[in-house]
Design an enzyme around this catalytic site. Sequence first.
Site, mmCIF file in Angstrom:
data_model
loop_
_atom_site.group_PDB
_atom_site.id
_atom_site.type_symbol
_atom_site.label_atom_id
_atom_site.label_comp_id
_atom_site.label_asym_id
_atom_site.label_seq_id
_atom_site.Cartn_x
_atom_site.Cartn_y
_atom_site.Cartn_z
ATOM 1 N N HIS A 33 0.862 -1.183 0.000
ATOM 2 C CA HIS A 33 0.000 0.000 0.000
ATOM 3 C C HIS A 33 0.897 1.231 0.000
ATOM 4 C CE1 HIS A 33 -3.368 2.559 0.444
ATOM 5 N NE2 HIS A 33 -3.099 2.924 1.668
ATOM 6 N N HIS B 3 -2.935 9.204 1.193
ATOM 7 C CA HIS B 3 -2.953 7.994 0.367
ATOM 8 C C HIS B 3 -4.326 7.791 -0.228
ATOM 9 C CE1 HIS B 3 -4.581 5.434 3.852
ATOM 10 N NE2 HIS B 3 -4.239 6.572 4.426
ATOM 11 N N CYS C 279 -3.478 2.942 -5.421
ATOM 12 C CA CYS C 279 -2.716 3.750 -4.474
ATOM 13 C C CYS C 279 -1.317 4.085 -4.984
ATOM 14 C CB CYS C 279 -2.631 3.052 -3.117
ATOM 15 S SG CYS C 279 -1.855 1.408 -3.159
#
Length: 248
Positions: free
Chosen positions: A30, A42, A156
């Site tokens: 991530h 994010h 992401c």
Amino acid sequence: MGVLTNKVERDELKPGDHIYTYRAVFAYSHHGVFVGGCKVVHFKPEQSPSSSSSSVASSSSVSNLNDTSEAPCPTYPDCGFKQPKSGVVLSCLDCFLKKGSLYRFDYGVSSSMFLTRLRGGTCTTAASDPLQTVIHRAMHLLQNGFGNYDVFQNNCEDFALYCKTGLLILDKNGVGRSGQASSVLGAPLAALLSSPLTLLIPNPVGVATVTAGMYCMSRYATDIGVRSDVIKVPVEDLSLNLGIKTLK
């Protein structure tokens, strides 16, 4: 700069760094942008309360990425801030990492270094813009959104790559900027393309070597630093290029 990962300590971070952490025992990573003050901006899938359980299950099966339901942060009141109908979130570093290790994405790496990385989503040959520009993009997108989340075309890592470079891909039907997504697509492609070679190369080690080479080259071909179908887009004009409305 490691071959597998780019693990760093917290005190090594600079505002504007592209950081990432691994989830589900290194199954995926991530990504986000460190903006200073122990905060990270994010991008993750937006979960609507009205979504049916079947659609949520389908979405999670395709993008096992980034849990959308999280407990409130006990330390920072503004942790978890996001605009309605947006997947761009401000989190504290602890909540972003979820007890995982911290890694920093590398920019401006050489072609040879890129090809030595055994998995995607750790580096790019593209150069980073100045850190203040990176932070400006991340904070602007926190207020205005980054379009709809898509595991292959707008995830992401794509968000962090755009914040760092300002680059968008013109071909909206192909794979996005994410090295992680290109790795997922590149491995089966490499195996498929190399399968006829099993008739010519009886040694399994030789076939594996060819497959690995094709896999690395397929990742390299989709890197934003070498692609010809990318353009520089000011963050203020991003909504027009993504085909979305601003959230204001």
